[in-house]
Design a protein around this motif. Structure first.
Motif, short mmCIF file in Angstrom:
data_model
loop_
_atom_site.label_atom_id
_atom_site.label_comp_id
_atom_site.label_asym_id
_atom_site.label_seq_id
_atom_site.Cartn_x
_atom_site.Cartn_y
_atom_site.Cartn_z
N TYR A 5 0.98 -1.26 0.14
CA TYR A 5 -0.05 -0.05 -0.17
C TYR A 5 0.97 1.12 -0.07
O TYR A 5 2.04 1.43 0.48
N GLU A 10 -4.50 2.65 4.13
CA GLU A 10 -5.09 1.32 4.69
C GLU A 10 -6.37 1.10 3.84
O GLU A 10 -7.26 1.83 3.85
N PRO A 11 -6.38 -0.21 3.38
CA PRO A 11 -7.65 -0.35 2.69
C PRO A 11 -8.91 -0.66 3.74
O PRO A 11 -8.70 -1.09 4.91
N THR A 12 -10.17 -0.43 3.23
CA THR A 12 -11.33 -0.36 4.26
C THR A 12 -11.60 -2.00 4.41
O THR A 12 -11.75 -2.54 3.27
N PRO A 14 -13.16 -5.43 4.57
CA PRO A 14 -14.71 -6.08 3.88
C PRO A 14 -15.95 -5.77 4.58
O PRO A 14 -16.95 -5.78 4.27
N TYR A 40 -19.70 -5.11 3.11
CA TYR A 40 -19.86 -3.91 3.67
C TYR A 40 -21.15 -3.63 4.83
O TYR A 40 -22.04 -3.96 4.16
N ASP A 205 -14.51 0.32 -5.41
CA ASP A 205 -13.08 -0.15 -5.64
C ASP A 205 -12.19 0.84 -4.86
O ASP A 205 -11.09 0.81 -4.48
N THR A 208 -10.35 0.38 -1.47
CA THR A 208 -9.40 -0.71 -1.27
C THR A 208 -8.16 -0.37 -2.14
O THR A 208 -7.14 -1.03 -2.22
N ASP A 209 -8.55 0.17 -3.32
CA ASP A 209 -7.33 0.45 -4.19
C ASP A 209 -6.30 1.91 -4.03
O ASP A 209 -6.90 2.84 -3.88
#
Length: 334
Positions: A5, A10-12, A14, A40, A205, A208-209
């Motif tokens: 990353y 930081e990705p959210t 799931p 989610y 997206d 998380t992207d």
């Protein structure tokens, strides 16, 4: 945090709790479905329950007027913090007061709620037309975009091109044997339309992207940019009819706008009528594509493409199933 990353991203997760404003709008409904399908826990801000599809009746919802500063300042979302916020809010009419109330003030209220509830990321559905602002709703959108960037929250500002819905207004007329209306010769503008489902996928997206972290993201649908004349030719082909076009002069707007603007000084109730005419003039003469800041020209090749749904797919569905869910209302030119 791993090297996978970008710094600060930081990705959210799931199962994260995601606040969604505008969940009952044209795009918001699809974003709600997309988020739920990914696991989610969606928290919807709604004016009332009536517009939320039955299939989404289980999501957490809070009834509140997002334009009401006092109501939003006392909104209680519970003790569990939010992971992220997505706003699909948009003025339904494009009128001057409505635009500033929704595009700017309501979003400002939402960002305060986001920060008060621990959200780390704010994803905003904007529009590609803010690149060349001439209208009240565009200036309101830009004002909030700038507020969001200055807020210190991580953000993604999504600027889609034309929606399929905006190109649906003449399907039934052509199917009934009528000509396809174009401004000028039909080649003054172009767009890369994107479906509501593809756009919802793109927005989700952003959670998380890492490449969409703190970024402004223009996005269109798949394929080449299409002019109104090319859209009409496609529709005639699908209907099995010989193309017939009615060319409407842009000068109609150039007559109507100053007349309405002048009258609105005497009758303020006409201010929005003048603004609607400006909106019509804008969409009749400006492309919904990436604007090259060096040349001042719209660039279809440089406009990012996303998704798999094509305008031809959409026209086939509308011809087979009708216009349910695609009503344009005040946004219809023809």
């Amino acid at each position: 945090m791993t090297d996978r990353y970008s710094p600060g991203f930081e990705p959210t997760p799931p199962d994260g709790r995601v606040l969604l404003a505008g969940a009952t709008g044209y795009i918001g409904k699809f974003v709600t479905r997309e988020l739920v399908s990914r696991g989610y826990r969606v928290v919807c801000l709604l004016r009332d329950d009536s517009a939320l599809p039955e299939e989404l009746s289980h999501v957490e919802r809070h009834i509140v007027n997002v334009c009401d500063n006092a109501a939003m300042s006392t909104l209680n979302l519970g003790e569990e913090p939010l992971a992220a916020v997505i706003s699909c809010l948009a003025s339904r009419s494009g009128g001057i007061q409505d635009a500033w109330a929704v595009e700017h003030q309501a979003n400002s209220n939402v960002i305060r709620v986001a920060r008060n509830n621990g959200a780390q990321r704010f994803i905003l559905l904007s529009a590609i037309c803010v690149q060349k602002p001439m209208l009240a709703f565009q200036h309101a959108k830009l004002a909030f975009e700038q507020e969001l960037v200055r807020s210190g929250m991580a953000y993604a500002i999504v600027r889609p091109t034309a929606f399929f819905k905006s190109l649906a207004g003449q399907v039934q007329a052509v199917a009934a044997g009528k000509p396809f209306n174009v401004f000028g010769n039909g080649s003054l503008t172009a767009c890369k339309p994107i479906s509501e489902a593809d756009l919802a996928h793109f927005i989700a997206d952003c959670l998380t992207d890492p490449s969409r972290h703190n970024a402004i993201l223009p996005v269109g649908g798949p394929g080449e940019a299409l002019t109104p004349r090319e859209q009409g030719e496609l529709l005639f082909r699908l209907c099995g009819r010989t193309p017939r076009f009615r060319e409407v002069p842009l000068a109609l707007f150039d007559v109507a706008i100053p007349v309405l603007a002048g009258l609105s000084r005497l009758m303020p109730a006409l201010q929005d009528k003048a603004e609607f005419a400006r909106i019509g003039r804008y969409y009749a003469s400006e492309s919904m594509l990436l604007l090259n800041s060096d040349t001042g020209q719209y660039d279809g090749a440089a406009t990012p493409s996303w998704g798999t749904d094509t305008l031809e797919d959409f026209y086939r569905r509308v011809l087979a199933q009708g216009m349910a869910g695609q009503e344009l209302g005040l946004h219809k030119l023809f």
